[in-house]
Design a protein around this motif. Sequence first.
Motif, PDB file in Angstrom:
ATOM      1  N   UNK A   1       0.837  -1.206   0.000  1.00  0.00           N
ATOM      2  CA  UNK A   1       0.000   0.000   0.000  1.00  0.00           C
ATOM      3  C   UNK A   1       0.872   1.256   0.000  1.00  0.00           C
ATOM      4  N   UNK A   2       0.389   2.294  -0.633  1.00  0.00           N
ATOM      5  CA  UNK A   2       1.140   3.549  -0.737  1.00  0.00           C
ATOM      6  C   UNK A   2       1.313   4.188   0.646  1.00  0.00           C
ATOM      7  N   UNK A   3       2.512   4.733   0.916  1.00  0.00           N
ATOM      8  CA  UNK A   3       2.785   5.415   2.187  1.00  0.00           C
ATOM      9  C   UNK A   3       2.354   6.878   2.084  1.00  0.00           C
ATOM     10  N   UNK A   4       2.052   7.500   3.232  1.00  0.00           N
ATOM     11  CA  UNK A   4       1.657   8.909   3.280  1.00  0.00           C
ATOM     12  C   UNK A   4       2.670   9.672   4.137  1.00  0.00           C
ATOM     13  N   UNK A   5       3.560  10.371   3.463  1.00  0.00           N
ATOM     14  CA  UNK A   5       4.650  11.073   4.150  1.00  0.00           C
ATOM     15  C   UNK A   5       4.438  12.581   3.978  1.00  0.00           C
ATOM     16  N   UNK A   6       3.691  13.174   4.899  1.00  0.00           N
ATOM     17  CA  UNK A   6       3.319  14.586   4.775  1.00  0.00           C
ATOM     18  C   UNK A   6       4.529  15.515   4.866  1.00  0.00           C
ATOM     19  N   UNK A   7       5.461  15.209   5.755  1.00  0.00           N
ATOM     20  CA  UNK A   7       6.593  16.126   5.957  1.00  0.00           C
ATOM     21  C   UNK A   7       7.475  16.223   4.715  1.00  0.00           C
ATOM     22  N   UNK A   8       7.745  15.085   4.091  1.00  0.00           N
ATOM     23  CA  UNK A   8       8.577  15.090   2.879  1.00  0.00           C
ATOM     24  C   UNK A   8       7.906  15.890   1.767  1.00  0.00           C
ATOM     25  N   UNK A   9       6.616  15.646   1.576  1.00  0.00           N
ATOM     26  CA  UNK A   9       5.884  16.365   0.522  1.00  0.00           C
ATOM     27  C   UNK A   9       5.795  17.852   0.850  1.00  0.00           C
ATOM     28  N   UNK A  10       5.617  18.162   2.125  1.00  0.00           N
ATOM     29  CA  UNK A  10       5.525  19.555   2.591  1.00  0.00           C
ATOM     30  C   UNK A  10       6.772  20.338   2.182  1.00  0.00           C
ATOM     31  N   UNK A  11       7.937  19.775   2.440  1.00  0.00           N
ATOM     32  CA  UNK A  11       9.189  20.482   2.157  1.00  0.00           C
ATOM     33  C   UNK A  11       9.384  20.752   0.664  1.00  0.00           C
ATOM     34  N   UNK A  12       8.829  19.881  -0.179  1.00  0.00           N
ATOM     35  CA  UNK A  12       8.928  20.086  -1.630  1.00  0.00           C
ATOM     36  C   UNK A  12       8.073  21.257  -2.100  1.00  0.00           C
ATOM     37  N   UNK A  13       7.078  21.622  -1.304  1.00  0.00           N
ATOM     38  CA  UNK A  13       6.094  22.629  -1.730  1.00  0.00           C
ATOM     39  C   UNK A  13       6.494  24.073  -1.425  1.00  0.00           C
ATOM     40  N   UNK A  14       7.574  24.261  -0.682  1.00  0.00           N
ATOM     41  CA  UNK A  14       7.912  25.611  -0.210  1.00  0.00           C
ATOM     42  C   UNK A  14       8.601  26.452  -1.297  1.00  0.00           C
ATOM     43  N   UNK A  15       7.879  26.694  -2.366  1.00  0.00           N
ATOM     44  CA  UNK A  15       8.370  27.539  -3.464  1.00  0.00           C
ATOM     45  C   UNK A  15       8.008  28.996  -3.158  1.00  0.00           C
ATOM     46  N   UNK A  16       8.647  29.966  -3.833  1.00  0.00           N
ATOM     47  CA  UNK A  16       8.284  31.378  -3.602  1.00  0.00           C
ATOM     48  C   UNK A  16       6.793  31.656  -3.817  1.00  0.00           C
ATOM     49  N   UNK A  17       6.190  31.026  -4.826  1.00  0.00           N
ATOM     50  CA  UNK A  17       4.758  31.257  -5.098  1.00  0.00           C
ATOM     51  C   UNK A  17       3.895  30.780  -3.934  1.00  0.00           C
ATOM     52  N   UNK A  18       4.178  29.585  -3.430  1.00  0.00           N
ATOM     53  CA  UNK A  18       3.399  29.022  -2.327  1.00  0.00           C
ATOM     54  C   UNK A  18       3.600  29.832  -1.047  1.00  0.00           C
ATOM     55  N   UNK A  19       4.834  30.207  -0.765  1.00  0.00           N
ATOM     56  CA  UNK A  19       5.119  31.008   0.438  1.00  0.00           C
ATOM     57  C   UNK A  19       4.398  32.361   0.371  1.00  0.00           C
ATOM     58  N   UNK A  20       4.336  32.956  -0.815  1.00  0.00           N
ATOM     59  CA  UNK A  20       3.614  34.231  -0.987  1.00  0.00           C
ATOM     60  C   UNK A  20       2.126  34.054  -0.689  1.00  0.00           C
ATOM     61  N   UNK A  21       1.553  32.957  -1.156  1.00  0.00           N
ATOM     62  CA  UNK A  21       0.142  32.654  -0.861  1.00  0.00           C
ATOM     63  C   UNK A  21      -0.066  32.498   0.647  1.00  0.00           C
ATOM     64  N   UNK A  22       0.813  31.746   1.289  1.00  0.00           N
ATOM     65  CA  UNK A  22       0.688  31.508   2.734  1.00  0.00           C
ATOM     66  C   UNK A  22       0.730  32.826   3.512  1.00  0.00           C
ATOM     67  N   UNK A  23       1.660  33.699   3.117  1.00  0.00           N
ATOM     68  CA  UNK A  23       1.789  34.998   3.795  1.00  0.00           C
ATOM     69  C   UNK A  23       0.504  35.804   3.667  1.00  0.00           C
ATOM     70  N   UNK A  24      -0.063  35.845   2.450  1.00  0.00           N
ATOM     71  CA  UNK A  24      -1.310  36.576   2.229  1.00  0.00           C
ATOM     72  C   UNK A  24      -2.448  36.022   3.082  1.00  0.00           C
ATOM     73  N   UNK A  25      -2.589  34.699   3.097  1.00  0.00           N
ATOM     74  CA  UNK A  25      -3.701  34.070   3.819  1.00  0.00           C
ATOM     75  C   UNK A  25      -3.576  34.314   5.318  1.00  0.00           C
ATOM     76  N   UNK A  26      -2.357  34.224   5.860  1.00  0.00           N
ATOM     77  CA  UNK A  26      -2.163  34.479   7.288  1.00  0.00           C
ATOM     78  C   UNK A  26      -2.577  35.909   7.646  1.00  0.00           C
ATOM     79  N   UNK A  27      -2.221  36.861   6.783  1.00  0.00           N
ATOM     80  CA  UNK A  27      -2.598  38.257   7.035  1.00  0.00           C
ATOM     81  C   UNK A  27      -4.113  38.431   6.977  1.00  0.00           C
ATOM     82  N   UNK A  28      -4.721  37.857   5.955  1.00  0.00           N
ATOM     83  CA  UNK A  28      -6.189  37.944   5.819  1.00  0.00           C
ATOM     84  C   UNK A  28      -6.895  37.318   7.014  1.00  0.00           C
TER      85      UNK A  28
END
Length: 352
Positions: free
Chosen positions: A1-28
């Motif tokens: 069965x496929x494994x679910x590794x959230x932390x590994x996938x999380x670290x791959x997602x931290x691109x400038x575009x995603x970080x900019x979205x996160x910053x906006x949402x936290x402020x909102x």
Amino acid sequence: MRAFDFKTEYNKLLTPEVVAYLTQIHEYKGQQNLFIEAKADALSELLEVAKIQSTEASNRIEGIITTDDRLKKIVRDKTMPKTRSEKEIAGYRDVLATIHESHDYIPPKPSIILQLHRDLYKYSGKSIGGCFKNSDNVIAEELPDGQQIVRFEPVPAWETPEAITALCSAFEAAMQDAELDPLLLIPIFILDFLCIHPFNDGNGRMSRLLTLLLLYRSGYIVGKYISIEKLISDTKETYYEALQQSSYNWHEGTNDYAPFVTYMLGVLVAAYRDFESRIELLTTKGLSKPDRVREIIKNHLGKITKSEIMAKCPDISQITVQRALADLIKSGEILKIGGGRYTSYTWNRERE
């Protein structure tokens, strides 16, 4: 069965575009929470409209529809559902209400997911409600000539209970890690849920209800006031494209979550922006409904259609909007462009 590794996938997602979205949402989020505490009464209209739009949009994506009048009566619990579609709409209404009112007490566990699915089908008389799929299913696309193409083969039926249990356990563990932002963990969970496709029917609607549940449990409650389901429905083609891109090679564990995660963060930013613009209109003291229509056009650069005006203030009836437009044209404050279904309006800046 496929494994679910959230932390590994999380670290791959931290691109400038995603970080900019996160910053906006936290402020909102911070701005919205302050407003909700101060102006709770002013939000009752938005809450009511969002419930109707969410119920209508999430079901419409799946081809489940009824008339606008019947929909409003069903959402407000003013009538009994008659058709098969109306029974499924009523079920969605009830699950949405449960999530709105009790999200803090509804952890994302397999037994809870089954209960929510059971309630989704409680009016339909279908025996599939509250049960994982009993046969393998596929995600297919129907071409204009009627031919079907298999886009994705989900987890087989025999493996589904174990997969959902593993997914929920991995998500719970990831949520305990203070370094991981729930805004990225939630869409990863939803994509995995959709790739498992645990039910014979209702997977899409359940995924959207679970999105709201997980966002609310993390303090992102904008979906109560602005319909996230409607924003997804309005961008349905992009939604399906992102879903397809992120599910490619999912079984092998080499899929790219970025397209789907980025899409969902964009939807959330759009919801917060919409909330902000509607709040400005709702809270301007002494502003009548015709004056709100006037302010929408005045503050909009370029052309705007009647349907776009109504989308910005869904609590104002079509007749009131039409009357306000006629008066503004007569006074010369706005200009009418085109005719028929191509009619639009713009503020007459020559008079300023």
